[in-house]
Design a protein around this motif. Structure first.
Motif, mmCIF file in Angstrom:
data_model
loop_
_atom_site.group_PDB
_atom_site.id
_atom_site.type_symbol
_atom_site.label_atom_id
_atom_site.label_comp_id
_atom_site.label_asym_id
_atom_site.label_seq_id
_atom_site.Cartn_x
_atom_site.Cartn_y
_atom_site.Cartn_z
ATOM 1 N N SER A 41 0.838 -1.215 0.000
ATOM 2 C CA SER A 41 0.000 0.000 0.000
ATOM 3 C C SER A 41 0.862 1.249 0.000
ATOM 4 O O SER A 41 0.501 2.262 -0.605
ATOM 5 C CB SER A 41 -0.936 0.008 1.213
ATOM 6 O OG SER A 41 -1.832 -1.072 1.140
ATOM 7 N N GLU A 83 -7.058 0.566 -0.584
ATOM 8 C CA GLU A 83 -7.391 -0.504 0.350
ATOM 9 C C GLU A 83 -8.538 -0.002 1.237
ATOM 10 O O GLU A 83 -8.533 1.143 1.681
ATOM 11 C CB GLU A 83 -6.153 -0.758 1.209
ATOM 12 C CG GLU A 83 -6.172 -2.019 1.988
ATOM 13 C CD GLU A 83 -4.827 -2.232 2.702
ATOM 14 O OE1 GLU A 83 -3.921 -1.389 2.605
ATOM 15 O OE2 GLU A 83 -4.710 -3.261 3.354
ATOM 16 N N ASP A 159 -5.827 -1.784 -4.827
ATOM 17 C CA ASP A 159 -5.158 -2.256 -3.613
ATOM 18 C C ASP A 159 -6.055 -3.249 -2.881
ATOM 19 O O ASP A 159 -7.017 -2.858 -2.220
ATOM 20 C CB ASP A 159 -4.797 -1.068 -2.720
ATOM 21 C CG ASP A 159 -3.802 -1.451 -1.614
ATOM 22 O OD1 ASP A 159 -3.550 -2.656 -1.420
ATOM 23 O OD2 ASP A 159 -3.288 -0.537 -0.937
ATOM 24 N N GLU A 160 -5.745 -4.507 -3.030
ATOM 25 C CA GLU A 160 -6.445 -5.624 -2.394
ATOM 26 C C GLU A 160 -7.961 -5.590 -2.608
ATOM 27 O O GLU A 160 -8.734 -5.555 -1.639
ATOM 28 C CB GLU A 160 -6.115 -5.685 -0.893
ATOM 29 C CG GLU A 160 -4.626 -5.971 -0.671
ATOM 30 C CD GLU A 160 -4.348 -6.663 0.652
ATOM 31 O OE1 GLU A 160 -5.124 -7.566 1.017
ATOM 32 O OE2 GLU A 160 -3.340 -6.313 1.299
#
Ligand SMILES: Nc1ncnc2c1ncn2[C@@H]1O[C@H](COP(=O)(O)OP(=O)(O)OP(=O)(O)O)[C@@H](O)[C@H]1O
Ligand SMILES: [Mg+2]
Length: 234
Positions: A41, A83, A159-160
């Motif tokens: 991140s 995220e 991000d994820e």
């Protein structure tokens, strides 16, 4: 398209990213996987302009990003779906999309961008008046992806996106990524889910404790016993 050259990030005395180099070519889906705290991140935020690197360089279409502020990076075609999704829970689906597209200027461009999101995830059109905070986890992730695409980016960093989602929803996210790539989008996919990443990525970087440990095609990584044992056991 994107070149990261020996990038380091510090939080006080802590070296979160240690001379990381990585590249993403136009039209690729590049995966970046690694365990909690690897620095994924931090790297994403640095590309988006939300983190100031201690040293190293980020280039986008050959231009050094250096002190280029966030909104100008968006203007040159970089988008980050953060995220935790970054949605406004008390706003409707439609309002979240409008917020995502506020840099577009014209109403026509904004509506066109919104329509692209609705085509990718038709459910969002049905739920356009629903409060984002009341959507299911999977629906919220779809909205976050659609918001990230509102600025019509050339490179989108996710991000994820699969975090906390059921396998069937993760599969849908994977299909959406492949569909987006077909429309010309380039993707940096940050994940802990190596199954999703392996299924869609052209190349994968594996990162741990602030350094890139491996970089190869999914097939080559899967055939590497060291990689399998250390990183892909999940
Ligand atoms: N603002 C901050 N201040 C201090 N330390 C930070 C800060 N942000 C991140 N870190 C530290 O930097 C390291 C990398 O964090 P980062 O969030 O980039 O990891 P990650 O790979 O995204 O992990 P995860 O998979 O859990 O999201 C961690 O050890 C984290 O505690
Ligand atoms: Mg993270």
């Amino acid at each position: 398209m994107l070149e990261i050259d020996r990038l380091s990030i510090r939080y006080g005395p802590f070296l979160a990213l240690d001379e990381v180099s990585l590249s993403v070519n136009a039209g690729e889906i590049v995966g970046l996987i690694g365990p909690n705290g690897a620095g994924k991140s931090s790297l994403a935020r640095a590309i988006a302009g939300l983190e100031r690197p201690a040293s190293g360089q980020i280039r986008f279409f050959g231009k050094v990003l250096g002190d280029v502020p966030v909104h100008e990076r968006i203007g040159t075609g970089i988008s980050l779906v953060p995220e935790g999704r970054g949605l406004f829970a008390q706003m409707s689906v439609e309002e979240n999309l409008l917020m995502g597209g506020y840099t577009l200027g014209s109403r026509g461009a904004t509506l066109a961008a919104m329509d692209r999101g609705f085509q990718l995830f038709p459910l969002l059109r049905e739920r356009r008046r629903q409060m984002a905070g009341t959507l299911s986890g999977g629906q919220q992730q779809m909205l976050a992806v659609a918001v990230g695409l509102m600025t019509d980016p050339k490179l989108c960093i996710f991000d994820e996106p699969s975090l906390g989602l059921a396998p069937i929803i993760i599969e849908q996210i994977g299909e959406a990524l492949l569909a987006m790539r077909k429309t010309g989008l380039t993707v940096l996919l940050i994940e802990q889910n190596s199954k999703l990443t392996g299924a869609v990525a052209d190349r994968i970087y594996i990162m741990a404790a602030g350094s890139i440990r491996f970089h190869d095609t999914p097939a080559a990584l899967m055939a590497n016993p060291e990689v399998l044992e250390t990183f892909l056991s999940a």
